[in-house]
Design a protein around this motif. Structure first.
Motif, PDB file in Angstrom:
ATOM      1  N   GLU A 226       0.855  -1.192   0.000  1.00  0.00           N
ATOM      2  CA  GLU A 226       0.000   0.000   0.000  1.00  0.00           C
ATOM      3  C   GLU A 226       0.889   1.240   0.000  1.00  0.00           C
ATOM      4  O   GLU A 226       1.972   1.234   0.602  1.00  0.00           O
ATOM      5  N   ILE A 227       0.430   2.291  -0.690  1.00  0.00           N
ATOM      6  CA  ILE A 227       1.229   3.526  -0.776  1.00  0.00           C
ATOM      7  C   ILE A 227       0.486   4.661  -0.110  1.00  0.00           C
ATOM      8  O   ILE A 227      -0.747   4.628   0.070  1.00  0.00           O
ATOM      9  N   SER A 228       1.259   5.644   0.290  1.00  0.00           N
ATOM     10  CA  SER A 228       0.687   6.872   0.847  1.00  0.00           C
ATOM     11  C   SER A 228       1.178   8.060   0.025  1.00  0.00           C
ATOM     12  O   SER A 228       2.142   7.958  -0.746  1.00  0.00           O
ATOM     13  N   LEU A 229       0.541   9.215   0.173  1.00  0.00           N
ATOM     14  CA  LEU A 229       0.928  10.412  -0.577  1.00  0.00           C
ATOM     15  C   LEU A 229       2.312  10.906  -0.179  1.00  0.00           C
ATOM     16  O   LEU A 229       2.954  11.646  -0.919  1.00  0.00           O
ATOM     17  N   ARG A 230       2.793  10.512   0.978  1.00  0.00           N
ATOM     18  CA  ARG A 230       4.133  10.919   1.405  1.00  0.00           C
ATOM     19  C   ARG A 230       5.215  10.011   0.844  1.00  0.00           C
ATOM     20  O   ARG A 230       6.390  10.204   1.127  1.00  0.00           O
ATOM     21  N   GLY A 231       4.811   8.986   0.089  1.00  0.00           N
ATOM     22  CA  GLY A 231       5.797   8.092  -0.519  1.00  0.00           C
ATOM     23  C   GLY A 231       6.180   6.919   0.337  1.00  0.00           C
ATOM     24  O   GLY A 231       7.184   6.251   0.058  1.00  0.00           O
ATOM     25  N   ARG A 232       5.392   6.627   1.363  1.00  0.00           N
ATOM     26  CA  ARG A 232       5.675   5.485   2.217  1.00  0.00           C
ATOM     27  C   ARG A 232       5.010   4.226   1.643  1.00  0.00           C
ATOM     28  O   ARG A 232       3.941   4.292   1.046  1.00  0.00           O
ATOM     29  N   VAL A 233       5.632   3.077   1.866  1.00  0.00           N
ATOM     30  CA  VAL A 233       5.058   1.789   1.497  1.00  0.00           C
ATOM     31  C   VAL A 233       4.567   1.118   2.776  1.00  0.00           C
ATOM     32  O   VAL A 233       5.367   0.800   3.668  1.00  0.00           O
ATOM     33  N   LEU A 234       3.267   0.909   2.865  1.00  0.00           N
ATOM     34  CA  LEU A 234       2.638   0.409   4.086  1.00  0.00           C
ATOM     35  C   LEU A 234       2.422  -1.098   3.992  1.00  0.00           C
ATOM     36  O   LEU A 234       2.283  -1.662   2.902  1.00  0.00           O
ATOM     37  N   PRO A 235       2.364  -1.788   5.136  1.00  0.00           N
ATOM     38  CA  PRO A 235       2.230  -3.259   5.135  1.00  0.00           C
ATOM     39  C   PRO A 235       0.845  -3.712   4.639  1.00  0.00           C
ATOM     40  O   PRO A 235      -0.140  -2.984   4.739  1.00  0.00           O
ATOM     41  N   VAL A 236       0.816  -4.908   4.127  1.00  0.00           N
ATOM     42  CA  VAL A 236      -0.422  -5.518   3.625  1.00  0.00           C
ATOM     43  C   VAL A 236      -0.507  -6.946   4.171  1.00  0.00           C
ATOM     44  O   VAL A 236       0.423  -7.448   4.806  1.00  0.00           O
ATOM     45  N   GLY A 237      -1.622  -7.610   3.905  1.00  0.00           N
ATOM     46  CA  GLY A 237      -1.828  -8.978   4.388  1.00  0.00           C
ATOM     47  C   GLY A 237      -1.657  -9.998   3.281  1.00  0.00           C
ATOM     48  O   GLY A 237      -1.438  -9.675   2.117  1.00  0.00           O
ATOM     49  N   GLY A 238      -1.764 -11.271   3.699  1.00  0.00           N
ATOM     50  CA  GLY A 238      -1.708 -12.373   2.739  1.00  0.00           C
ATOM     51  C   GLY A 238      -0.350 -12.577   2.111  1.00  0.00           C
ATOM     52  O   GLY A 238      -0.261 -12.993   0.942  1.00  0.00           O
ATOM     53  N   ILE A 239       0.728 -12.313   2.843  1.00  0.00           N
ATOM     54  CA  ILE A 239       2.060 -12.387   2.261  1.00  0.00           C
ATOM     55  C   ILE A 239       2.386 -13.809   1.796  1.00  0.00           C
ATOM     56  O   ILE A 239       2.898 -14.014   0.688  1.00  0.00           O
ATOM     57  N   LYS A 240       2.080 -14.804   2.626  1.00  0.00           N
ATOM     58  CA  LYS A 240       2.425 -16.176   2.238  1.00  0.00           C
ATOM     59  C   LYS A 240       1.677 -16.587   0.981  1.00  0.00           C
ATOM     60  O   LYS A 240       2.263 -17.170   0.059  1.00  0.00           O
ATOM     61  N   GLU A 241       0.382 -16.291   0.933  1.00  0.00           N
ATOM     62  CA  GLU A 241      -0.406 -16.665  -0.241  1.00  0.00           C
ATOM     63  C   GLU A 241       0.111 -15.979  -1.499  1.00  0.00           C
ATOM     64  O   GLU A 241       0.183 -16.583  -2.583  1.00  0.00           O
ATOM     65  N   LYS A 242       0.490 -14.722  -1.365  1.00  0.00           N
ATOM     66  CA  LYS A 242       1.001 -13.991  -2.517  1.00  0.00           C
ATOM     67  C   LYS A 242       2.337 -14.545  -2.999  1.00  0.00           C
ATOM     68  O   LYS A 242       2.586 -14.651  -4.206  1.00  0.00           O
ATOM     69  N   LEU A 243       3.208 -14.899  -2.062  1.00  0.00           N
ATOM     70  CA  LEU A 243       4.496 -15.470  -2.464  1.00  0.00           C
ATOM     71  C   LEU A 243       4.320 -16.848  -3.109  1.00  0.00           C
ATOM     72  O   LEU A 243       5.054 -17.206  -4.031  1.00  0.00           O
ATOM     73  N   LEU A 244       3.340 -17.615  -2.625  1.00  0.00           N
ATOM     74  CA  LEU A 244       3.063 -18.902  -3.266  1.00  0.00           C
ATOM     75  C   LEU A 244       2.576 -18.696  -4.697  1.00  0.00           C
ATOM     76  O   LEU A 244       2.959 -19.435  -5.622  1.00  0.00           O
ATOM     77  N   ALA A 245       1.737 -17.671  -4.894  1.00  0.00           N
ATOM     78  CA  ALA A 245       1.256 -17.380  -6.252  1.00  0.00           C
ATOM     79  C   ALA A 245       2.399 -16.931  -7.144  1.00  0.00           C
ATOM     80  O   ALA A 245       2.473 -17.306  -8.326  1.00  0.00           O
ATOM     81  N   ALA A 246       3.315 -16.116  -6.606  1.00  0.00           N
ATOM     82  CA  ALA A 246       4.463 -15.668  -7.393  1.00  0.00           C
ATOM     83  C   ALA A 246       5.341 -16.853  -7.789  1.00  0.00           C
ATOM     84  O   ALA A 246       5.834 -16.944  -8.917  1.00  0.00           O
ATOM     85  N   HIS A 247       5.535 -17.773  -6.873  1.00  0.00           N
ATOM     86  CA  HIS A 247       6.355 -18.944  -7.172  1.00  0.00           C
ATOM     87  C   HIS A 247       5.701 -19.802  -8.254  1.00  0.00           C
ATOM     88  O   HIS A 247       6.387 -20.302  -9.163  1.00  0.00           O
ATOM     89  N   ARG A 248       4.374 -19.990  -8.175  1.00  0.00           N
ATOM     90  CA  ARG A 248       3.673 -20.771  -9.197  1.00  0.00           C
ATOM     91  C   ARG A 248       3.794 -20.117 -10.573  1.00  0.00           C
ATOM     92  O   ARG A 248       3.860 -20.797 -11.595  1.00  0.00           O
ATOM     93  N   ALA A 249       3.804 -18.776 -10.602  1.00  0.00           N
ATOM     94  CA  ALA A 249       3.830 -18.062 -11.879  1.00  0.00           C
ATOM     95  C   ALA A 249       5.236 -17.904 -12.436  1.00  0.00           C
ATOM     96  O   ALA A 249       5.407 -17.349 -13.523  1.00  0.00           O
ATOM     97  N   GLY A 250       6.256 -18.351 -11.722  1.00  0.00           N
ATOM     98  CA  GLY A 250       7.623 -18.260 -12.234  1.00  0.00           C
ATOM     99  C   GLY A 250       8.302 -16.937 -11.936  1.00  0.00           C
ATOM    100  O   GLY A 250       9.305 -16.596 -12.579  1.00  0.00           O
ATOM    101  N   ILE A 251       7.793 -16.156 -10.996  1.00  0.00           N
ATOM    102  CA  ILE A 251       8.417 -14.878 -10.616  1.00  0.00           C
ATOM    103  C   ILE A 251       9.741 -15.166  -9.906  1.00  0.00           C
ATOM    104  O   ILE A 251       9.841 -16.079  -9.081  1.00  0.00           O
ATOM    105  N   ARG A 252      10.739 -14.350 -10.223  1.00  0.00           N
ATOM    106  CA  ARG A 252      12.062 -14.547  -9.621  1.00  0.00           C
ATOM    107  C   ARG A 252      12.349 -13.564  -8.483  1.00  0.00           C
ATOM    108  O   ARG A 252      13.187 -13.826  -7.635  1.00  0.00           O
ATOM    109  N   GLU A 253      11.671 -12.424  -8.463  1.00  0.00           N
ATOM    110  CA  GLU A 253      11.908 -11.432  -7.411  1.00  0.00           C
ATOM    111  C   GLU A 253      10.589 -10.778  -7.042  1.00  0.00           C
ATOM    112  O   GLU A 253       9.763 -10.483  -7.915  1.00  0.00           O
ATOM    113  N   VAL A 254      10.395 -10.551  -5.766  1.00  0.00           N
ATOM    114  CA  VAL A 254       9.163  -9.952  -5.244  1.00  0.00           C
ATOM    115  C   VAL A 254       9.537  -8.780  -4.365  1.00  0.00           C
ATOM    116  O   VAL A 254      10.399  -8.891  -3.475  1.00  0.00           O
ATOM    117  N   LEU A 255       8.883  -7.631  -4.617  1.00  0.00           N
ATOM    118  CA  LEU A 255       9.038  -6.464  -3.759  1.00  0.00           C
ATOM    119  C   LEU A 255       7.861  -6.427  -2.796  1.00  0.00           C
ATOM    120  O   LEU A 255       6.702  -6.517  -3.211  1.00  0.00           O
TER     121      LEU A 255
END
Length: 805
Positions: A717-746
């Motif tokens: 998540e982003i803010s107008l001040r340029g900060r990157v804020l935490p989000v949920g579902g990190i494990k599920e998202k990383l599993l999806a990235a791995h299935r799709a062949g992603i090599r790097e995740v920000l």
């Protein structure tokens, strides 16, 4: 009469002490009695056929101890019987005869000789004592008079029946005659056998006199009832009077009635050891029930209510076999992976093992479909030695489904909680409340609110169902709940439960589950063996990669079943099949690949970025597209985006505008073009703030003319001040990235703690870069520009210097 032909077998022995034995199943033959007996059992048929054509043939008749034995041996027969003469034999069928026997006298079995072709034994005749005295004559006269009185109270008998009694002068013979003609309903085989074994004449007469006396009392009561109601009898009361007579007769005969049912119900409730306050209500309801007419509707309502009380397990429990090692073993046997979940369940059961009151938190398993949430409850129940029941709450909208209906309603029933306890039969089962996030709310109430008391360990010891309206202790029940997401669960209900996230499986986990569980299960379900169909590891990998795309394993199991079905058809057609399910065989059976690597969908065009999203079915990748056209500064958002996601897009565009100078863009660039941000897959609603980082990268990539790397995905998540804020579902998202062949995740740096839940093999294969500000994004994700940025105000050297803000 057909007497048949003489048998070719050897005649019965001439020795008077050696006789063939004919067993009787449901009757007793007495001396001086003439009775017809149907013969159909093989041994008895062979005996009768051997006696055909022989005059004055004699057999020994013994009764069976149990009528259930079809071909008895001497152990299943009484040892005292009647020696009888065969009077007549009538053939009823090919292997069925009717034999008329006349009893001669009693005998005792001395020794058995043979069972085949029919039973033969040595016997000793018991002579009848003919000594008379005053007491015996008095007993005989009393028996004759009592029998005559019984016959007088039975108007349907022939007139000359009583005259037969005067023709028999010996008291012993009179007792035998009366006992032989006594109805089966009033004298069982055991009672008659006791009379037959009474060699002493006085004892025999007393036994028969007692039997006649009981029947006489029944008939006298019947006559008294008839006399009492005779005066009041009329047409309108006739049916009622007959019912009363039937009821009184049944009570005297011990056959029961409504009162017996009520007493039995009271006894069932007593055995349940209900609490004192419940017993008080039960006594009151039973008292009301006794005063009601059976035909009234209130009678059935009250009786059903008491039956529910009798069926509930008020005090019955199963002994817990809680052992941490057993729990860990059961979980490992039934589930692969899910290490964090297993650890929490082991902790949960360890507390149950140490605490005497058996109270503990309510566990809520939240995760995508098909990851084994419900089956975890089965494993817990099996490891604890408790009964298991499941309550499906999906689609439930009526509060009465949980709390029950008031008894004033027609067809009222207790709620699903008490119904499950009745089915389990104990007050401490494992109850799984399935799909608590899918309950609805309408005019009939809120079932989620009704669960608040059920799932509160401090309140559920006195749970009151609307139907029972009595407190029931639920504190010993182990409640487990399942859900797919948090959104459908009200906050007060969620507060009463401890949440355990059950994430999706990695590719490695799916491969192990398929090998250890799914393939053997489906082979067995389709009647196949590994000799008929062998799944290779490469074949299972092909199914996982090209034909399923899910967090759980249900689709994987269905696809494996489809491969098994193709082989099962060939086997059923008679082919000698020995197939190997490799990648080629899988594609031949299932057809073209259903899914392809998502890296092929990403291009090197500027304005396209890859994001990560969480869905109730697990993680997924998300493409963000940005495009521009001549216009007046309008920003168009499409792709079925909901409010929060639209605000994230607006924030991303505003941040790019605010940093136009550092991006080497003309501050007035938006006045000359319209910007269009689009998220593909219009049919799927999309919401949430975690796409803010991706939208910023897509817009910046478009305006700078630099494509985003195709092997990079991002979330945050982003803010107008340029900060990157935490989000949920990190494990599920990383599993999806791995299935799709992603090599790097920000991902946001504040989500660092969530990496502990991510399997190590995923972290080894996917590079994870933590970011705190938006200035860190572009140097990582952008490649060299393919064209100059829009309305640049800086030279090439300056642009290269300021490429990453």
């Amino acid at each position: 009469m057909s007497t048949g032909e003489p048998s070719s077998k050897s005649p019965p022995p001439s020795d008077p002490d050696t006789v063939p034995i004919l067993p009787l199943r449901n009757s007793v033959l007495f001396p001086m009695s003439v009775v017809p007996i149907n013969v159909g059992r093989p041994r008895s048929v062979r005996l009768v056929e051997d006696l055909l054509g022989r005059e004055r043939a004699m057999v020994g008749v013994l009764s069976q101890r149990s009528p259930d034995v079809d071909e008895p041996t001497f152990k299943e027969l009484f040892t005292v019987g009647t020696l009888a003469r065969v009077v007549k034999v009538i053939r009823l069928g090919p292997s069925n005869y009717s034999v008329v026997l006349t009893g001669l006298g009693r005998f005792q079995l001395k020794s058995s000789l043979s069972l085949e072709p029919y039973m033969r034994a040595k016997i000793e005749r018991v002579p009848e004592s003919l000594v008379r005295d005053v007491e015996l004559d008095a007993l005989g006269a009393g028996l004759r008079e009592a029998t005559r009185e019984v016959l007088g109270l039975m108007p349907n008998l022939p007139r000359d029946t009583a005259g037969i009694l005067d023709n028999v002068r010996e008291p012993g013979a009179l007792a035998d005659l009366i006992a032989s003609n006594f109805p089966q309903a009033q004298a069982s085989v055991g009672d008659k056998q006791e009379i037959l074994e009474a060699f002493d004449v006085k004892a025999r007469v007393r036994l028969v006199l007692a039997m006649v006396g009981r029947q006489l009392e029944v008939l006298r009561v019947k006559k008294e009832i008839s006399s009492m109601v005779q005066e009041e009898m009329g047409k309108s009361q006739r049916e009622y009077i007959l019912r009363q007579q039937m009821k009184s007769i049944r009570e005297e005969l011990g056959e029961g009635g409504d009162e017996d049912e009520i007493d039995e119900l009271r006894e069932r409730i007593r055995r349940q050891k209900v609490p004192p306050e419940v017993d008080k209500v039960v006594r009151k309801q039973i008292s009301r029930l006794r005063s009601m007419a059976q035909q009234s509707a209130e009678f059935n309502v009250t009786k059903t209510y008491l039956e529910w009380i009798a069926d509930l397990p008020w005090s019955k429990t199963t002994v817990d076999r809680i052992n941490v090692e057993d729990v860990r073993r059961c979980l490992d046997e039934d589930h692969l992976g899910l290490e964090k979940v297993k650890k929490r369940i082991v902790e949960f059961t360890a507390i149950r093992q140490l605490r005497a009151d058996k109270k503990g938190p309510i566990l809520l398993f939240i995760g995508p479909p098909g990851v084994g949430k419900t089956s975890l409850g089965k494993s817990i129940a099996r490891s604890m030695g408790r009964r298991y029941e499941r309550i499906a709450l999906g689609g439930v909208r009526d509060e009465a489904e949980v709390r029950g209906h008031r008894r004033t309603y027609v067809g009222a029933l207790p709620g699903r909680i008490l119904q499950a306890l009745k089915k389990a039969g104990t007050k401490n089962p494992v109850l799984v409340l399935d799909e608590v996030d899918k309950m609805g709310v309408d005019m009939r109430g809120d079932p989620a609110a009704a669960l608040l008391e059920v799932l509160d360990p401090e309140q559920n010891s006195t749970f009151q169902d609307h139907y029972l309206d009595l407190p029931f202790d639920l504190s010993q029940v182990t409640f487990l709940a399942t859900a797919n997401n948090y959104e459908g669960i009200p906050a007060p209900l969620l507060d009463r439960m401890e949440v355990i996230d059950v994430p999706g499986y990695t590719r490695k986990d799916k491969l192990g589950i398929a090998r250890e569980f799914l393939v053997p299960k489906q082979l067995s379900a389709h009647g196949l063996t590994e000799e008929r169909l062998e799944f290779t590891e490469q074949g299972v990998e092909a199914i996982i990669d090209h034909y399923t795309r899910e967090a759980g394993v249900r689709g994987l199991e269905r696809t494996i079943a489809a491969v098994c079905r193709a082989t099962a058809v060939k086997v059923a057609e008679g082919e000698d099949v020995h197939e190997v399910a490799g990648p080629e065989h899988v594609e031949r059976v299932l057809g073209a690949h259903k899914y392809r690597p998502e890296l092929a969908e990403r291009t090197l065009d500027p304005g396209v970025a890859t994001g990560l999203a969480w869905t109730p079915a697990g993680g997924d990748i998300l493409f963000i597209e940005a495009s521009k056209m001549p216009g007046r500064g309008n920003v168009v958002l499409t792709g079925n985006m909901r409010n929060v996601m639209q605000e994230s897009a607006t924030t991303a565009v505003s941040f790019v505008r605010s940093k136009a100078e550092r991006l080497m863009l003309d501050p007035l660039w938006l006045k000359e073009i319209d910007l269009h941000v689009h998220v593909p897959k219009h049919g799927t609603p999309k919401d949430g703030p975690s796409a803010g980082v991706t939208m910023f990268a897509a817009v910046a990539s478009l305006l700078l003319g630099a494509p985003v790397r195709s092997d990079v995905a991002m979330t945050g998540e982003i803010s107008l001040r340029g900060r990157v804020l935490p989000v949920g579902g990190i494990k599920e998202k990383l599993l999806a990235a791995h299935r799709a062949g992603i090599r790097e995740v920000l991902m946001p740096a504040k989500n660092r703690r969530d990496l502990d839940d991510v399997p190590q093999d995923i972290r080894d294969q996917v590079k994870i870069t933590l970011i705190s500000t938006m200035e860190e994004i572009l140097p990582i994700v952008l490649q060299a520009p393919t064209r100059p940025p829009e309305t640049s105000v800086a030279g090439e050297d300056e642009r290269e210097e300021q490429a990453g803000i």
